[in-house]
Design a protein around this motif. Structure first.
Motif, short mmCIF file in Angstrom:
data_model
loop_
_atom_site.label_atom_id
_atom_site.label_comp_id
_atom_site.label_asym_id
_atom_site.label_seq_id
_atom_site.Cartn_x
_atom_site.Cartn_y
_atom_site.Cartn_z
N VAL A 129 0.82 -1.22 0.00
CA VAL A 129 0.00 0.00 0.00
C VAL A 129 0.85 1.26 0.00
N LYS A 130 2.15 1.12 0.10
CA LYS A 130 3.03 2.29 0.17
C LYS A 130 2.85 3.15 -1.07
N GLY A 131 2.70 4.45 -0.85
CA GLY A 131 2.48 5.37 -1.95
C GLY A 131 1.02 5.56 -2.31
N ARG A 132 0.16 4.68 -1.82
CA ARG A 132 -1.28 4.81 -2.11
C ARG A 132 -2.10 5.12 -0.85
N PHE A 133 -1.66 4.63 0.28
CA PHE A 133 -2.38 4.83 1.54
C PHE A 133 -1.58 5.77 2.43
N THR A 134 -2.32 6.57 3.18
CA THR A 134 -1.70 7.49 4.13
C THR A 134 -2.47 7.46 5.44
N SER A 135 -1.75 7.27 6.54
CA SER A 135 -2.38 7.28 7.85
C SER A 135 -2.06 8.59 8.55
N SER A 136 -3.04 9.09 9.29
CA SER A 136 -2.85 10.32 10.05
C SER A 136 -3.68 10.23 11.32
N ARG A 137 -3.46 11.17 12.21
CA ARG A 137 -4.21 11.17 13.46
C ARG A 137 -4.64 12.58 13.80
N ASP A 138 -5.72 12.66 14.54
CA ASP A 138 -6.23 13.95 14.99
C ASP A 138 -7.01 13.70 16.26
N LYS A 139 -6.57 14.28 17.37
CA LYS A 139 -7.21 14.06 18.68
C LYS A 139 -7.30 12.56 18.93
N ASN A 140 -8.50 12.03 18.99
CA ASN A 140 -8.66 10.61 19.32
C ASN A 140 -9.01 9.75 18.10
N THR A 141 -8.77 10.27 16.93
CA THR A 141 -9.14 9.54 15.72
C THR A 141 -7.93 9.33 14.82
N VAL A 142 -7.85 8.12 14.28
CA VAL A 142 -6.82 7.80 13.29
C VAL A 142 -7.52 7.58 11.95
N TYR A 143 -6.91 8.08 10.90
CA TYR A 143 -7.48 7.99 9.57
C TYR A 143 -6.59 7.14 8.68
N LEU A 144 -7.22 6.52 7.70
CA LEU A 144 -6.49 5.83 6.65
C LEU A 144 -7.05 6.33 5.33
N GLN A 145 -6.30 7.20 4.68
CA GLN A 145 -6.68 7.71 3.37
C GLN A 145 -6.17 6.73 2.33
#
Length: 123
Positions: A64-80
């Motif tokens: 998934v490298k280069g296609r997926f991006t993980s990030s966090r904000d407060k108490n939530t983690v995202y997977l774009q």
């Protein structure tokens, strides 16, 4: 006790994008890292990505490298997820680790798991 709830899954076409969310509830500051795993029908659970809460550093599986991006904000983690492929079809789970891991893909070392959200990518 940490509770994780995933959301954002759905049915998309190949090449589309989707963003998954993992909302965490529980003692503030108790999580060392949050990871994403996925499991396709008839296959084992596969590690996808991880993020360390304290520094925000991210790690990805080669698939998934280069296609997926993980990030966090407060108490939530995202997977774009971008440029999705049919082989990305799976149930996606987030998992939380309270302590440093021997490896990001070591599923047994994660302390809490969400119930998963289905992602289906049609060709």
């Amino acid at each position: 006790q940490v509770q994780l709830v995933e959301s954002g899954g759905g049915l998309v076409q190949a090449g589309d994008s989707l963003r998954l969310s993992c909302a965490a509830s529980g003692p503030a500051g108790s999580t060392y890292a949050t990871a994403w795993f996925r499991q396709a029908p008839g296959k084992g659970r596969e590690w996808v990505a991880a993020i360390r809460w304290s520094v925000g550093s991210t790690y990805y599986a080669d698939s998934v490298k280069g296609r997926f991006t993980s990030s966090r904000d407060k108490n939530t983690v995202y997977l774009q997820m971008s440029s999705l492929k049919p082989e990305d079809t799976a149930v996606y789970y987030c998992a939380a680790a309270l302590r440093p891991l021997t490896g990001w893909s070591s599923a047994l070392e994660y302390n809490y798991w969400g119930i998963g959200t289905q992602v289906t990518v049609s060709s």
